[in-house]
Design a protein around this motif. Structure first.
Motif, PDB file in Angstrom:
ATOM      1  N   GLU A 237       6.725  -3.875  -8.376  1.00  0.00           N
ATOM      2  CA  GLU A 237       6.631  -2.965  -9.726  1.00  0.00           C
ATOM      3  C   GLU A 237       7.064  -1.391  -9.355  1.00  0.00           C
ATOM      4  O   GLU A 237       7.833  -0.625 -10.255  1.00  0.00           O
TER       5      GLU A 237
ATOM      6  N   HIS B 169       0.262  -5.399 -10.687  1.00  0.00           N
ATOM      7  CA  HIS B 169       1.315  -5.536  -9.639  1.00  0.00           C
ATOM      8  C   HIS B 169       0.713  -5.436  -8.007  1.00  0.00           C
ATOM      9  O   HIS B 169      -0.429  -4.751  -7.989  1.00  0.00           O
TER      10      HIS B 169
ATOM     11  N   THR C  79       5.881   1.397 -16.946  1.00  0.00           N
ATOM     12  CA  THR C  79       5.193   0.167 -16.622  1.00  0.00           C
ATOM     13  C   THR C  79       5.912  -0.987 -16.625  1.00  0.00           C
ATOM     14  O   THR C  79       7.096  -1.223 -17.347  1.00  0.00           O
ATOM     15  N   GLU C  80       5.180  -2.217 -16.275  1.00  0.00           N
ATOM     16  CA  GLU C  80       6.148  -3.654 -16.627  1.00  0.00           C
ATOM     17  C   GLU C  80       5.778  -4.033 -18.081  1.00  0.00           C
ATOM     18  O   GLU C  80       6.355  -5.101 -18.346  1.00  0.00           O
TER      19      GLU C  80
ATOM     20  N   MET D 282      10.993  -3.330 -10.454  1.00  0.00           N
ATOM     21  CA  MET D 282      10.327  -4.391 -11.328  1.00  0.00           C
ATOM     22  C   MET D 282      11.062  -5.897 -11.351  1.00  0.00           C
ATOM     23  O   MET D 282      10.736  -6.500 -12.250  1.00  0.00           O
TER      24      MET D 282
END
Length: 385
Positions: A145, A81, A333-334, A149
């Motif tokens: 992010e 990100h 997280t992504e 996101m």
């Protein structure tokens, strides 16, 4: 061979490109300057670059860089990100936007979380025979992010690529992470009816109603603890924390409004919509007894839990290359969104999460060459052999 600068210059340039994400419009910043640098460098390295604006992001951009050999498919996605969190200038001992070297560390906002990962990717790419790739190699730079996101969500929804494998370069100490919890932050607002404390019948006390709601929330917490388990986590069940409460304005007034903020951390297997349904179900007795008095709202966008496979070929291969066994973490997280592309996904990057979101954020220089070497090995195994 190319006009791409060395590692230190790339690192310095990215740190000097402000890209703060904030739900507060006064602090939120564009990421176009950083995207332009990556676009220029990756184009010079032979990648085809596409930049796309992210919907609902105040003009932020995603960048996808690709090398796709003829008649090839699968391959590897390296993702990170572009944004950072806001910072408190008074708590920093150096300029957050100037790369500062001291005591074997590179200081700067985003140094470990996670602009530095892009600089290390660029350094690794310069040492590889990219014209000899046998399978696709993708570099993804996402927006926002740290808040919504939305960058990763939008990219995953497009299904533009179908890599076999993905690495998301969050700071894990170069340990592969295959699972983490999700996050949901909700507010509950009770609207009662204020009045003079000498006659309770004249009002509807919001504090008393929120007390009933808390009793229901504690029942939900116990339901989550007893009904859902994932033993690999240090806290092996979903958690519910009552974090903030505020209501009323004087001891001699019936409280007309009271607000409670809570934090839920689901384990994999509980999608956020299902968690919201449970929350509403447990609060239904309150809404039935006091119609139109209870409101549930988002404090900020949630993020899904993530579960990969620690025993997969990719996980074991990355474990062997990194010298670290796959593990789980508690931060989000992504990964759950990029996993929707159909790829075996791991989170792995230099630095430690303890340095993220902190004043004087830094990346230890001891991670620089090991990370470059590991990125090269990952690309070699996924795309060159």
């Amino acid at each position: 061979m190319t006009a791409v600068p060395d590692l230190h210059t790339c690192f310095k340039t990215l740190i000097a490109s402000p890209s703060i994400s904030s739900l507060d419009p006064s602090q939120d910043q564009a990421n176009d300057q950083l995207i332009q640098h990556l676009h220029h460098w990756l184009t010079d390295l032979g990648f085809r670059c596409e930049v796309k604006q992210v919907i609902s992001s105040r003009g932020k951009q995603n960048l996808l860089a690709s090398i796709v050999p003829p008649d090839s498919r699968g391959g590897l996605l390296l993702s990170g990100h572009t944004d950072t969190v806001p910072f408190d200038q008074q708590r920093w001992n150096s300029d957050p936007f100037t790369l500062t070297e001291k005591d074997g560390r590179w200081y700067g906002l985003g140094s470990c979380d996670m602009k530095g990962f892009f600089a290390l990717i660029i350094a690794a790419l310069q040492e590889l025979p990219l014209t000899e790739l046998k399978r696709p190699l993708y570099i993804l730079a996402t927006a926002d992010e740290e808040t919504t996101m939305n960058g990763a969500k939008a990219f995953a929804a497009e299904r533009k690529i179908q890599p076999d494998y993905a690495i998301i370069g969050e700071p894990t100490g170069l340990r592969p992470v295959y699972m983490h919890k999700g996050h949901l932050a909700k507010g509950i607002r009770i609207t009662g009816r204020s009045g003079h404390s000498s006659d309770p019948e004249l009002g509807l006390n919001a504090i008393e109603i929120i007390n009933l709601a808390i009793s229901q929330l504690l029942k939900l917490r116990e339901h989550l603890k007893q009904g859902y388990q994932e033993s690999v986590f240090s806290v092996p069940y979903p958690t519910l924390n009552l974090g903030h409460i505020h209501g009323g304005d004087a001891a001699n007034r019936i409280c007309g409004c009271c607000e409670l903020h809570l934090d839920l951390r689901p384990i994999p297997g509980i999608p956020l919509p299902d968690l919201e349904v449970l929350l509403r179900q447990y609060l239904m007795p309150i809404t039935d007894q006091y119609p139109d008095s209870l409101e549930i709202f988002n404090l900020y966008p949630g993020s899904e839990a993530f579960k990969g496979d620690a025993s997969s070929d990719w996980s074991q291969q990355v474990a062997a290359l990194s010298g670290q066994q796959p593990e789980v973490v508690n931060y989000a997280t992504e990964a759950p969104y990029l996993q929707q592309l159909g790829c075996q996904t791991l989170v792995l990057g230099p630095g430690h999460i303890a340095q993220a979101h902190q004043p004087d954020e830094y990346l230890e220089m001891q991670y620089l060459q090991p990370t470059v070497r590991l990125i090269k090995e990952l690309i070699y195994n996924a795309c060159l052999i």
